[in-house]
Design an enzyme around this catalytic site. Sequence first.
Site, mmCIF file in Angstrom:
data_model
loop_
_atom_site.group_PDB
_atom_site.id
_atom_site.type_symbol
_atom_site.label_atom_id
_atom_site.label_comp_id
_atom_site.label_asym_id
_atom_site.label_seq_id
_atom_site.Cartn_x
_atom_site.Cartn_y
_atom_site.Cartn_z
ATOM 1 N N GLU A 133 -0.722 -21.068 -56.964
ATOM 2 C CA GLU A 133 -1.876 -21.960 -56.968
ATOM 3 C C GLU A 133 -1.584 -23.285 -56.275
ATOM 4 O O GLU A 133 -2.453 -23.874 -55.629
ATOM 5 C CB GLU A 133 -2.334 -22.212 -58.407
ATOM 6 C CG GLU A 133 -3.595 -23.033 -58.523
ATOM 7 C CD GLU A 133 -4.822 -22.346 -57.940
ATOM 8 O OE1 GLU A 133 -5.346 -22.851 -56.933
ATOM 9 O OE2 GLU A 133 -5.246 -21.310 -58.484
ATOM 10 N N LYS A 209 -1.547 -23.095 -44.794
ATOM 11 C CA LYS A 209 -2.517 -22.900 -45.881
ATOM 12 C C LYS A 209 -3.628 -21.951 -45.456
ATOM 13 O O LYS A 209 -4.111 -21.138 -46.261
ATOM 14 C CB LYS A 209 -3.076 -24.255 -46.308
ATOM 15 C CG LYS A 209 -2.007 -25.186 -46.893
ATOM 16 C CD LYS A 209 -2.518 -26.609 -47.039
ATOM 17 C CE LYS A 209 -1.427 -27.536 -47.537
ATOM 18 N NZ LYS A 209 -1.860 -28.955 -47.559
#
Length: 437
Positions: A133, A209
């Site tokens: 996460e 990302k």
Amino acid sequence: MNSPTPILRVGLAGLGTVGSSVWRQVAAQADLLRQRTGVEIRIDQVSCRRAERAAEVGVPKEMVVADWRQLVANRELEVIVELIGGTTEAFDLIELSLRSGKHVITANKALLAERGAELFRTAIECQRHLLFEASVAGGIPIIRALREGLVANRILSIHGIINGTCNYILTRMQEGGLEFKDALAEAKAEGYAEADDSLDVDGHDTAHKAAVLTALAYGFWVKPAELYTEGLRRVEKQDLVYARKLGYGLKLLAIVKTDESGAVEVRVHPTLVPATNMLASVSGVFNAVLVRGDVVGDTLYYGRGAGGNPTASAVLSDLGQIASHFPQEQKARNVGHEALHSRLKTMNEIVSRYYLRLLVVDRPGVLADVARVLADHQIGISSVIQPEAQAGETTPLVLMLHDAVESNFQSAVRRIAEIGAVKAPPVHLRVEDFESV
């Protein structure tokens, strides 16, 4: 008689900014975590190469080891939190931890982007969790949203402002009227940019990302070399000024989306965003991710994208997920091997609108010459800005263009650069208009 509270024993590798915050917050939030999960989450061992750093953070001396391999060898630990960074030792740490029967939590987006496919194969083989996460957008729970909250949706697109340094620089260029180099210097002075700024400013952090988000949304890992990445170094203050006049803001976006054929495009570059869109108002070091699903429509996730405590919050959420089912065995979940989509578009195939800025000699026929080249490449003009100038002087000529295939647009730009009245290399930016669903 009450049963004793189960204890989830954790090994923490790394005591940098995030690691130190994880250490502090596991202790500070212990009661809350116990109440919500029914498990005591406890860090039993910490690896840190510098004993003085551990002392500064307040880790008891007897809990500190210098080598992360001692964490892997500790049979009492159920979870290893990898926060050492890099892509070599960190890979070995995660691989060995999984094969030793331990769950792993990491914030390492660079490693996942480069070798995530290997690591998740190992996690599935060993039936251990590999949770991440904290790898994208700091404290924003975007990973869990994609894996759980939007599990019934086919993801149509993701547009993310996911690097706080770049967003701060663009905010200061727009609001403070700064040129790029001055905004970057200010970001460094404020502690928002590293001395070596290339990872952030050249778009690589955002690209890492974007690769993680692609694996979640579309079921395959993009090779870093195949992910188009363009940073901020060519952005000039005047482009933000013209963008505002045209009704746009400028953001460094990670763009991940699919078309009707199922082909996927993944790209990172400065992008004009309509001022009316929610992403245009995201300022400073904040992050935001706009996800479009086929069932839910648009959802926006906003918050702090970096820093010790926001990232620690994401690490603790992964610990909480493991603790919620502990000590029962849990099914490990794969990432990036679902083959929901298999074809990655090349950059030449993408279709976009464009902003084009030229420096031209102010004389009759220049705009007609430019328009002729664009028409030859099947590209239409939607609007034009040209400040007044004396005949024969050079002046900016700014054009907003209709949708065009990237390869056609790049070919047109090369032809336009050869026009005699064009006195500097053309500057262009891509535009996202976010059509309604």
